[in-house]
Design a protein around this motif. Structure first.
Motif, PDB file in Angstrom:
ATOM      1  N   VAL A  11       0.936  -1.364   0.415  1.00 46.48           N
ATOM      2  CA  VAL A  11      -0.085  -0.367  -0.253  1.00 46.48           C
ATOM      3  C   VAL A  11       0.656   1.367  -0.144  1.00 46.48           C
ATOM      4  O   VAL A  11       0.364   2.733   0.485  1.00 46.48           O
ATOM      5  N   LEU A  17       3.244   1.553   1.983  1.00 39.98           N
ATOM      6  CA  LEU A  17       3.716   2.985   3.689  1.00 39.98           C
ATOM      7  C   LEU A  17       4.835   2.139   4.329  1.00 39.98           C
ATOM      8  O   LEU A  17       5.336   1.961   5.119  1.00 39.98           O
ATOM      9  N   MET A  42      -2.615   8.736   4.405  1.00 41.01           N
ATOM     10  CA  MET A  42      -1.600   7.418   4.551  1.00 41.01           C
ATOM     11  C   MET A  42      -1.855   7.141   5.340  1.00 41.01           C
ATOM     12  O   MET A  42      -2.209   5.643   5.838  1.00 41.01           O
ATOM     13  N   GLN A 101      -4.980   5.928   5.390  1.00 43.28           N
ATOM     14  CA  GLN A 101      -6.178   5.574   5.191  1.00 43.28           C
ATOM     15  C   GLN A 101      -5.627   4.731   4.260  1.00 43.28           C
ATOM     16  O   GLN A 101      -6.284   3.152   3.896  1.00 43.28           O
ATOM     17  N   ARG A 102      -4.200   4.421   3.898  1.00 39.87           N
ATOM     18  CA  ARG A 102      -3.571   3.564   3.043  1.00 39.87           C
ATOM     19  C   ARG A 102      -3.772   2.563   4.556  1.00 39.87           C
ATOM     20  O   ARG A 102      -3.243   1.130   4.090  1.00 39.87           O
ATOM     21  N   MET A 147      -4.908   7.293  -4.615  1.00 37.15           N
ATOM     22  CA  MET A 147      -5.675   6.571  -3.537  1.00 37.15           C
ATOM     23  C   MET A 147      -6.589   5.109  -4.606  1.00 37.15           C
ATOM     24  O   MET A 147      -6.956   3.886  -4.368  1.00 37.15           O
ATOM     25  N   LEU A 201      -4.693   3.280  -6.019  1.00 35.89           N
ATOM     26  CA  LEU A 201      -3.477   2.021  -4.920  1.00 35.89           C
ATOM     27  C   LEU A 201      -5.208   1.230  -4.746  1.00 35.89           C
ATOM     28  O   LEU A 201      -5.228   0.082  -5.446  1.00 35.89           O
ATOM     29  N   SER A 261       1.301   6.289  -9.967  1.00 37.30           N
ATOM     30  CA  SER A 261       1.569   5.576  -8.320  1.00 37.30           C
ATOM     31  C   SER A 261       2.606   5.305  -8.241  1.00 37.30           C
ATOM     32  O   SER A 261       2.921   4.080  -9.922  1.00 37.30           O
TER      33      SER A 261
END
Lengths: 278, 271
Positions: free
Chosen positions: A129, A131, A146, A148-149, A180, A183, A254
């Motif tokens: 994701v 992070l 971040m 929400q990731r 997002m 993602l 992304s």
């Protein structure tokens, strides 16, 4: 072929007030269902019913043809608009939480080799994701996007049958929101997810979904507006053939974005099935 | 510039905070000096020299009867009672607050009882405690516990019940049982609040401690103050009160510091 999730004549009432009336739906495996509708049309109520947070007044819900127990469980993951992550745990431990609960019923903590295995699995999910560099931060040190990731990674580590998103990107600024979208589209594709997403953003609903449900009241009594509930007034399966330029561009920007042409769609390519409407 | 917008820097805040304290001391010294000018044996407003003389006996000389250094033995017995009382209260607040906050059936069953106990003025229960536990240490500790534990329990329970519903739901979708929600979600998030509640309870705890000691004890800071009151010994009472204040401030600072060290995530805003 039977659907993954079936709602049969669901009614949700709070006392006199009818929120949802007679909602029946079949949701296919690997579909991405967007739910839109005006405020107060019961979008979130529907999501809470599927989640198990709320018990419908009438009707039943079947997951794989078995009735759902009336409480939340690991078969349905969720990402809320806010407060989805544990502020007292670091990013890595937030993701490990799901693994620890399953493997250590009493202590809810893992030690030794099992801990290392869980840690590796969590780190892998966090890299997925985006992070990877934020493992040791606390949620309060991260931006909304971040967080929400993290909430998504946390939910996905349990490999839920269905991922429920309640306005997950509503509080994010437009640039982050586009990231997002890329993602979630990639994760949906890579992890073969079934997603139900409630949103206020019509563009988002159409660009991400393979099917768009609109909830609204079909009947309205001006003297007693609470007496009729909302139901699915439009149910639009989206024809996803064209490759929309904007989404592809987002995906390309992304990190690791490799959105398949088939996973994205644009409003221009919708075919509305007129018979399906009512 | 409006006063609501005036910011005060660290150094300035220190100086400004010191001003009223220093002023108060000066006013006291002037008044005490005036009284001593008229009557060198004045007992009501003793001069610092008098306090030092009176205290030095208590601090450095063993008592002729018991052989104890009274100041230190008073401090020790008061702090022992205080810490046992605070410890029992904190532990029970955590346990009760946790189950009350997380489990609705338990809250429905025991919530009214805790509220009921919390509204009783603890001093009114002191006679009962003395009758039930005698005049020893138990009654004094019990007074502190009854005085502050219900407040702390309610505070912790309310704090946990006010955790975002989303978090509890999320934990369940991650497979957590009630027990796991309690120990992994509610408990750690209750800890900073527990320290906060403990800090707020310190004041009442001292009140109950001093009251219990004033009524029946044979040592303790409160006991000493009320004992020497008979001889108008302000030269002992004032240093004792200052010492109590100092202890209270030290405990408060220690709690704040340990909360910041142990739960950095809870102090994100002011780091």
């Amino acid at each position: 072929m039977s659907a993954l999730l079936s709602l049969r004549n669901i009614w949700v009432e709070y006392g006199e007030k009818v929120v949802l009336e007679n909602v029946s739906l079949d949701i296919e495996d690997r579909s991405f269902v967007s739910i839109i509708g005006p405020s107060g049309a019961g979008k979130s109520s529907l999501l809470r019913v599927v989640l198990g947070q709320e018990v419908p007044t009438r009707g039943k819900i079947l997951l794989d043809d078995t009735p759902l127990p009336p409480e939340c469980g690991p078969d349905r993951g969720v990402v809320f608009q806010r407060y989805s992550v544990f502020s007292h745990l670091s990013v890595r431990k937030n993701v490990m939480f799901g693994l620890e609960c399953a493997q250590a019923p009493f202590t809810a903590r893992l030690f030794g080799a099992r801990r290392r295995a869980a840690q590796e699995e969590a780190e892998e999910m966090l890299h997925a994701v985006g992070l990877g560099d934020a493992m040791d931060l606390y949620p309060s040190e991260m931006s909304g996007g971040m967080q929400q990731r993290l909430a998504i990674a946390q939910a996905l580590i349990k490999r839920p049958r269905i991922l429920l998103l309640d306005e997950p990107f509503g509080a994010l600024d437009p640039g982050i929101r586009a990231d997002m979208h890329a993602l979630i589209t990639r994760l949906w594709h890579d992890y073969a997810l079934t997603v139900i997403m409630v949103t206020h953003d019509i563009n988002e609903a159409f660009s991400l979904g393979t099917r768009v449900l609109t909830l609204d009241k079909r009947r309205h009594d001006p003297h007693a507006p609470h007496r009729y509930g909302a139901t699915a007034v439009y149910d639009l399966p989206l024809d996803r053939k064209e490759k929309p330029a904007d989404l592809a561009a987002d995906a390309a920007q992304s990190p690791g974005g490799n959105v398949d042409a088939a996973t994205a769609s644009s409003p221009s390519s919708i075919t509305i099935d007129k018979d399906h409407n009512n | 510039m409006r006063w609501v917008n005036r910011k005060v820097g660290r150094t300035n805040a220190f100086i400004m905070g010191a001003i009223p304290i220093v002023l108060l001391m000066i006013v006291y010294l002037v008044l005490a000096g005036d009284r001593h000018a008229i009557n060198p044996n004045d007992k009501i407003l003793p001069l610092p020299s008098g306090m030092v003389a009176a205290m030095s006996d208590l601090v450095t000389q063993p008592d002729r009867l018991s052989g104890d250094y009274l100041f230190w033995s008073d401090t020790l017995s008061s702090l022992t009672r205080l810490f046992i009382g605070l410890g029992i209260s904190t532990l029970s607040a955590l346990l009760v607050g946790l189950v009350l906050g997380v489990l609705p059936p338990v809250r429905a069953t025991f919530g009214p009882l805790v509220t009921g106990i919390a509204v009783i003025p603890p001093i009114a229960l002191l006679p009962i405690l003395f009758i039930a536990f005698g005049l020893g240490e138990t009654a004094k500790v019990a007074l502190i516990v009854i005085g502050i534990a219900p407040f702390m329990m309610r505070d912790i329970a309310a704090h946990i019940a006010a955790l975002p519903r989303e978090q509890i739901i999320k934990a369940q979708t991650l497979g957590a049982s009630s027990w796991q929600v309690m120990i992994r979600v509610a408990l750690p998030q209750a800890m900073p609040r527990l320290i906060q509640a403990l800090r707020l309870s310190l004041g009442p705890a001292w009140v109950f401690l001093i009251s219990a000691e004033a009524i029946a004890a044979d040592s303790g800071l409160g006991y000493r103050i009320f004992l020497v009151r008979r001889y108008l010994s302000m030269d002992i009472i004032i240093p004792y009160v200052a010492w109590i204040a100092l202890l209270a401030v030290a405990i408060d600072l220690l709690l704040t510091f340990s909360s910041r060290r142990m739960f950095p995530w809870a102090h994100g805003g002011d780091r």
